[in-house]
Design an enzyme around this catalytic site. Structure first.
Site, PDB file in Angstrom:
ATOM      1  N   HIS A 280      -4.343  -5.520  -0.455  1.00  0.00           N
ATOM      2  CA  HIS A 280      -4.756  -4.274   0.118  1.00  0.00           C
ATOM      3  C   HIS A 280      -3.976  -3.243  -0.567  1.00  0.00           C
ATOM      4  CE1 HIS A 280      -4.187  -0.904   2.780  1.00  0.00           C
ATOM      5  NE2 HIS A 280      -2.993  -1.030   3.249  1.00  0.00           N
TER       6      HIS A 280
ATOM      7  N   GLU B 233      -8.800   2.856  11.786  1.00  0.00           N
ATOM      8  CA  GLU B 233      -8.002   3.263  12.785  1.00  0.00           C
ATOM      9  C   GLU B 233      -8.240   4.754  12.765  1.00  0.00           C
ATOM     10  OE1 GLU B 233      -4.263   3.776  10.392  1.00  0.00           O
ATOM     11  OE2 GLU B 233      -5.016   1.919   9.316  1.00  0.00           O
TER      12      GLU B 233
ATOM     13  N   CYS C  23      -4.631  -1.425   8.801  1.00  0.00           N
ATOM     14  CA  CYS C  23      -5.386  -1.353   7.636  1.00  0.00           C
ATOM     15  C   CYS C  23      -5.976  -2.947   7.412  1.00  0.00           C
ATOM     16  CB  CYS C  23      -4.619  -1.179   6.390  1.00  0.00           C
ATOM     17  SG  CYS C  23      -3.890   0.658   6.339  1.00  0.00           S
TER      18      CYS C  23
END
Length: 389
Positions: free
Chosen positions: A233, A79, A111
């Site tokens: 994550h 990103e 993400c």
């Protein structure tokens, strides 16, 4: 046919700040950053390193000439793209000297982008067993100086070689994904720093984890006792722990899972948030630091990208013949870094030029990486591979 992650490469800039020093500079109790957020250090990217150069520096650590010949796709999750049109993957293809017979694409969904790349890569290899795919997760997380999100910044890149009969992780074909249009985190085109509703984003993350995990159990007839570890994550390490605690209890297996999580968060706490690469940095951390790692271990993965997309999938540890090389790579990556002062960090943060139209050239005297950005000329970024000079 077994398909998954055969090799993992990692790169993070050679400069970092200490979270205790940042807390003191911001008038905060260091425990808020060290314990409440769960971060110890934060990687700081100089202007000479962007996602393209970090990806190249990560990939070159693992790719042999034979690997390069087998690569048929480059999928770049980020990103922090460097162009509104041209894919970072195309720049990377050139820097690495890959064949022109390659599909090179950039993937964006906060993400989650690298996980989309991993899943696409596995599907491709299942239908093209002799091919391999290079998947990248690379980002520079920026929220701004003196902002609530400043403590969760970071920079780095993970490179993954996806192929048949993988050495490190054999990924299962079944996965569960969930998406919803929510405004928990976003970055308008006119900004280089993200906007985030932190409390809301935390709730969305945990909700998506619980939804995908529950559906995964339903589809696969598995439960928590079938897993040796859960990887997340990790925009900051405490977030993954909060999610894991929603499904654990006081029994011994839950305590074992919490122990494995400690191993899996160690490197993330040393680097900070690298957005698309964070889940896979946690995978590296687990592979290197787990005291009970063994071939066949069953591991669950939760990938999340704000905005929002979540996915739960699973895999098994492979033969891991390259594990010692991965350990040596990580030791070199993290130990060679140099701590900088908060004043130096602030100057480096302000020096980044994401939207400047004119020509410029950077001071390269401190740059030691093989790949770096030397400036911009005629609206074109100028990348350097020192091994070609």
């Amino acid at each position: 046919m077994k398909v998954g992650i055969d090799k993992l490469g990692f790169y993070t800039p050679e400069t970092y700040i200490d979270m205790t020093e940042l807390a003191n500079a911001r008038g905060e109790d260091p425990a808020k950053y060290l314990i409440g957020i769960g971060q110890r250090k934060q990687a700081i990217a100089p202007v000479t390193q962007d996602v393209v150069t970090m990806a190249a520096n990560a990939a070159t650590k693992i790719l042999t000439p034979a690997d390069k010949q087998s690569i048929k796709m480059v999928l770049f999750g980020t990103e922090s793209g460097v162009d509104n049109s041209k894919a970072t993957a195309v720049y990377l293809q050139t820097l690495l000297g890959l064949s022109a017979d390659v599909r090179a694409v950039e993937i964006k969904q906060a993400c989650y982008g690298a996980t989309a790349g991993v899943q696409m890569a596995c599907d491709y290899v299942r239908s093209h067993p002799t091919a391999s795919v290079l998947v990248i997760g690379a980002d520079i997380a920026r929220y701004g100086l003196n902002t609530p999100g400043e403590v969760t910044q970071g920079a780095g890149a993970v490179a993954m070689l996806i192929k048949a009969d993988p050495d490190l992780i054999e990924l299962e074909a079944e996965s569960v994904f969930h998406s919803a249009d929510v405004m928990d985190f976003w970055r308008p085109l006119y900004r280089s720093e993200a906007l985030v509703d932190g409390h809301y984003s935390n709730n969305v993350y945990i909700d998506f984890f619980n939804q995908t995990w529950q559906e995964f159990q339903n589809r696969t007839d598995t439960n928590i006792s079938d897993f040796d570890a859960f990887l997340f994550h990790l925009p900051y390490t405490k977030m993954g722990l909060k999610a894991l605690r929603t499904i654990t209890s006081d029994d011994q297996h839950s305590q074992d899972l919490l122990t494995e999580f400690e191993a899996a968060k160690k490197f993330n706490a040393e680097v900070g948030n690298i957005y698309t690469g964070s889940l896979y940095l946690s995978l590296i951390s687990w592979l290197v630091n787990s005291q009970t790692l063994a071939s066949g271990n069953h591991v669950g993965f939760f990938s999340f990208g704000s905005g929002a997309q979540g996915e739960f999938f699973a895999g098994n540890v492979g033969p891991s013949t390259q594990l010692q090389n991965l350990k040596m790579q990580m030791e070199a990556s993290l130990n060679q870094r140099r701590q900088i002062s908060i004043k130096e960090y602030e100057a480096m943060f302000e020096a980044r030029r994401p939207f400047e139209a004119g020509d410029y050239a950077f001071d390269l005297s401190e740059e030691k990486a093989q790949f770096y950005l030397k400036g911009q000329q005629n609206h074109q970024l100028l990348y350097v591979n020192t091994k070609n000079n």
